[in-house]
Every structure is written in C-alpha cells, then in structure tokens.
Design an enzyme around this catalytic site. Structure first.
Site, PDB file in Angstrom:
ATOM      1  N   CYS A 152      -5.883   2.353  -4.595  1.00 17.28           N
ATOM      2  CA  CYS A 152      -5.242   2.891  -3.114  1.00 17.28           C
ATOM      3  C   CYS A 152      -6.216   3.850  -2.813  1.00 17.28           C
ATOM      4  O   CYS A 152      -6.398   5.095  -3.542  1.00 17.28           O
ATOM      5  CB  CYS A 152      -3.781   3.288  -3.489  1.00 17.28           C
ATOM      6  SG  CYS A 152      -3.229   4.036  -1.914  1.00 17.28           S
ATOM      7  N   CYS A 160       0.872  -1.413   0.041  1.00 19.93           N
ATOM      8  CA  CYS A 160      -0.017   0.034  -0.004  1.00 19.93           C
ATOM      9  C   CYS A 160       0.790   1.338  -0.072  1.00 19.93           C
ATOM     10  O   CYS A 160       1.189   1.779   0.967  1.00 19.93           O
ATOM     11  CB  CYS A 160      -1.003  -0.024   1.182  1.00 19.93           C
ATOM     12  SG  CYS A 160      -2.259   1.341   0.798  1.00 19.93           S
TER      13      CYS A 160
END
Length: 557
Positions: free
Chosen positions: A488, A308
């Site tokens: 994201c 991430c």
C-alpha cells in the site's frame, strides 16, 4: 406441529413457535431454516424470537425469507447451499411448508434430480408440485445442459488478477486453451485513481479497452456469470451459454456497495460528495480540493474488508497536502471518520502516518461508520460504537465529503457454492486452491485469504496460481505458496510516500533495501516508484506475464 420428511436429512414444516423446539430437538434435527418473512400476518412469531430460543438447544438457525409465489433462482441456489453446508438433519419451515419444499425442488433439480422424481418425492411428502413442472424442467436444462465449449482453464474476471494469471499461464505454456469471462468493455488501472483525485494523473491514463489487455492466445467471453455448477465443471453465463472447464480460476473482484449507505447513490457527484473509488468521480475530487477555501472536509472509511485499505487515507493526505501548501489548513477543517479502531492495520507504519495527521490538524474519529448522506443538506450521519458496545447516531455537516463505500463479495459469488459463510471464495490461504473443489483456484479481492486486497497482492498471487494450476495438470512440478504479500503506497504528501509492504499477520515484507525505501518512513523514491514506475509495470509486465520481483519458487507438496 406437522413435520413432513422429504428426503434423507431434510424435512419441512408449517410455521414454528419457540414451544415446538423441544419436540424438534427430540426428533434429532440439527438445523432449522426459516423461509417466511416476518410480519406476513399479525401475531406471527418473529424469526429472532425463535432463533434466540433455538440457541439453547444447539440448533444452527438460518433465515432465507421468500415471498409466496415469487421464488427466484438465486434464492433456490442459496437454499441448496444452506442444505449442503448445514448439519443434518435440516428442518425448513414457512407458513404451510410449501415454499420450503418448492425451494428444495428447484435446488434438487439443479443438482441433477429429474423433474419426475422431484414431483414424486413432493407427492409422497404431501405436496403437489405438478404446477412447477415447466419451471423445474427449465431449471434443469439451464443448469445441466451440455457445455457449448470446453476450456482447459476458464477464468472468471478480466480485472488485474484475471488478466495477470492468464498471462502467467500462457508465458509458461502458450498453447493452453484459456477462456476469460468478463462483460466489461474497459479495463482500469484502479491504483491510479488516487493520483487522479490528487491532480497528478489524468483519468484517461488509467483506462484501456478490455480487448487490448486480453492475452492474444486467450478467448474473451464477453458476458457475466449467472451460475456456477462445480459438480459438473460448468459455468452458465447470463446469455444462457454454458462453458465447461478442466480447471477454474475465480478473479471476480469486489462489489462496491454504494447503496449500502442511505442517500449516497443520489448524492454522488454533486454538492461536494465524491469518491476516488470511481473513475468518473476522481476528477471531481480534485475539482473540489482546488475550490475549497474554507469549511469542513470529511473523509470516511467503512468496515473491512475493502480494496486498498489505505485509499481512504490517501485521498485525505493528498487533499490536505494541497490545502497545507496553500495555507488553508485551519480554514479547511479536516476530519477522518473510520469505522475501525486503528489508523492502519500494520502498527509499524502508524507513527509516520500520525505525524501527517497532526500536520494536517486532522480530527480522527474511530468506530464511526457512515450510514446516511444528504448532499443537498450537506450532512452525513455515522453510527458510533462506544467503548461499552452501545451505539449512537451522530451527524456532521460538510463542504466536501470523500466516501469510501462499504464493500462485499459480488452477488453471483456470495450466492454460489464456492463461497464461505461470509460470501468470499473459500481457499487455502497459501496455495489459493478451493478447500472443497480441487480443480478451482481464486485470487484477488474476491477470495478469503486474510491478506490486504490490493493490486500488489494480485500481482504476487497470479504467478502462484499459475504454477499450482499447471502442477495440477502435470505440466510442472511443485507447489507455490503465498505469504500474504500486499503493498500500500501511502501518499502522505505530494512527492513522498510511506511504502507499506507486509504479509500475513502484519509481517513486514520489504521488496527493496531500507536505504532505498526508508522502511516505515516517508520516501521520495517511493513516490517516484508509485508515480513513474508502477503504472508501466502494471500495463507492460503484470498484464503480460512478466513476473518481476514476484516469480514464485515452487517447493514440495
């Protein structure tokens, strides 16, 4: 220089020097492995000196230093992997050649050569390996003993990718014999830790027992992997059990290398040093944010790849939004230290993110990599890479430091025959099938396809791997292909998110129409998606094999 030939394509020698290289090249060697640590004795030629000279002859040069009398199984595995991958013939050297041939002996026994044959080969080359007989026998038994159980599909890793692919397989064929290897007792919804650090989620909402998420028809093997033996289709666990498989799926995640920053391990959880990358520390982040009235708030991001890639920024945005709403921006000085050269890897989203950086008066420092932390002194050190490539060390004081740790593939993956040169499982980026071992697939953070390492990526990959495994078994038809999708949700403020969705090469891959998501702009609906919709989708759809918006469409081979 005394070169002793061991087997076809491999020889050992005593300590080399740069002046030996012309003769080595004349004998046709293509690769050299150094097994001696530098500075064992005064005057010993350092590895870098020999490697620099070797480059002029076109040698592939590798260093695998081992201490005499203290060779580990992992080092033997590494040596075997080097022998397998390097151009041949290969010459390995140490002080006398003994460590090099011992490494070969351990790797050869693990590959199926009998102890007696290994000792005979060593004797022919001029080395007495009889003292190693017991260890060679034990190594052979450990690696080559018959499997205690056989699975149609064996999955390494009980995280998001491993559980999701198991569920997708069982949704398609419920009677598959599937094993899932994972030693953890808890399963976490890690995307929720950013929200914990922002005071939006409670940490307990991101946690479930592993037993509760293992699919009902799969067998949980609660242990860690010690070794892969793909030539024999077996996996050895750390408790000594060996399991066989027809197909193997590797979803082992990523290693958070906290020790990769000097002083970080000792500093975490006190003196203002925190990280949303750990379940127990995310609540501390929110405590620090609430308590900070003035001072320096520093946020870091290490070199890629990391899981991430937006998470370090998410921590910054949610923290700074709290200070902004409470009139503290200015008194609280926000800094972002990024080891990379850009704010976000997909340029379409950068303008919106820069607007928030400006709102929060953030000082952005590119090409700054965190290398040291002293919590008691409240000081962090960074290695800065200048435009001319030179490096310098700078320091900054902090009142709050949010760290994203450097990351790499797990040790048992990096030291396995499944890994590429960088340590990640080596797969075809579209089919997610291993490039060498055709009955092995991989997904999630541990494999080397050039996509963002996010839970959303694993959610898209899981049904693709499931389809391709079943096609290989003859149960279904067609090949499903991965487009690099990752997502994201960048929490730029409490109540708004820039929902970044993209694939290979930064191509935008939106799941929703622009009127709903606002494309590359912050959106209230994207916040609702992140806060209220994605967690139930994770627990009740992704981990249950329900492939909402990610169902693959297999095509021709």
């Amino acid at each position: 220089m005394d070169i002793k030939h061991v087997v076809n394509g491999f020889a050992v020698a005593e300590q080399l020097s740069a002046t030996d290289l012309p003769a080595i090249a004349a004998q046709g060697f293509k690769s050299i492995i150094c097994n001696r640590p530098d500075e064992e004795v005064a005057g010993q030629p350092p590895f870098t000196e020999i490697a620099e000279a070797a480059a002029g002859f076109g040698f592939e040069m590798r260093s695998l230093p081992v201490v005499s009398g203290n060779i580990s199984d992992a080092q033997a595995v590494d040596f075997g992997r080097l022998l397998q991958g390097l151009p041949k013939p290969v010459l390995a050297y140490c002080r006398t050649g003994t460590r090099s041939i011992q490494l070969w002996a351990l790797s050869a026994t693990a590959s199926g050569m009998s102890t007696a044959d290994v000792i005979t080969v060593g004797k022919t080359a001029g080395y007495d390996l009889n003292d190693m007989q017991q260890r060679l026998d034990e190594r052979s038994v450990k690696v080559n003993k018959p499997a205690s159980d056989q699975f149609q599909v064996l999955i390494v890793g009980g995280g998001a990718g491993g559980i999701a692919v198991a569920a997708s397989l069982l949704r398609r064929k419920s009677d598959l014999r599937i094993g899932i290897i994972d030693s953890a007792g808890k399963h976490y919804y890690q995307p929720g830790w950013t929200m914990v650090g922002g005071g939006i989620f409670q940490p307990e909402s991101t946690e479930r027992s592993m037993a509760s998420v293992i699919p009902r028809n799969a067998k949980w093997l609660k242990a860690a992997v010690a070794e892969f033996n793909p030539d024999n289709d077996t996996v050895t666990l750390d408790d000594g059990r060996v399991f066989g498989y027809e197909r193997l799926i590797v979803a082992a995640g990523i290693k958070l290398n906290w020790a990769g920053v000097e002083g970080l391990v000792e500093s975490l959880g006190a003196n203002g040093v925190t990280s949303n990358y750990r379940y127990d520390l995310a609540p501390y982040t929110w405590k620090l944010v609430q308590g900070l009235q003035a001072g320096n708030a520093v946020f870091t991001q290490p070199p890629m790849p990391i899981k991430c890639a937006g998470a370090p920024q998410k921590a910054l945005y949610l923290s700074a939004d709290h200070w902004y709403r409470n009139g503290r921006i200015g008194a609280v000085k926000v800094s972002f230290f990024n080891a990379g050269a850009v704010l976000f890897g997909v340029k379409d989203y950068v303008p919106a993110l820069m607007e928030y950086m400006e709102r929060y008066q953030t000082q952005i420092n590119f090409n700054h990599n965190l290398i040291k932390v002293d919590g008691e002194k409240k000081t962090a050190w960074f290695q800065k890479t200048n435009s001319d490539g030179s490096k310098e060390t700078i320091s900054t004081e902090f009142d709050m430091l949010h760290v994203c740790p450097p990351q790499l593939a797990p040790d048992f993956i990096r030291n396995s025959p499944l890994a590429d040169a960088a340590g990640w499982v080596d797969v075809d980026q579209e089919t997610l099938r291993h490039k060498k071992y055709k009955n092995i697939w991989s997904l999630g953070d541990v494999m080397n396809a050039p996509n963002a390492k996010t839970a959303a990526a694993a959610r898209k990959q899981a049904p693709i791997v499931a389809c391709n495994v079943l096609a290989d078994m003859g149960i279904s038809q067609g090949v499903a292909r991965y487009d690099g999708y990752g997502s994201c949700p960048l929490t730029v403020e409490r109540g708004k998110i820039v929902l970044a969705e993209f694939g290979f090469g930064g191509k935008l891959l939106p799941s929703f129409p622009e009127w709903l998501n606002k494309g590359t702009r912050p959106s209230r609906l994207a916040w609702i998606l992140k806060k209220d919709i994605l967690p139930p989708i994770y627990w009740n759809a992704m981990l249950k094999g329900k492939e909402w918006l990610v169902k693959p469409e297999p095509g021709d081979k």
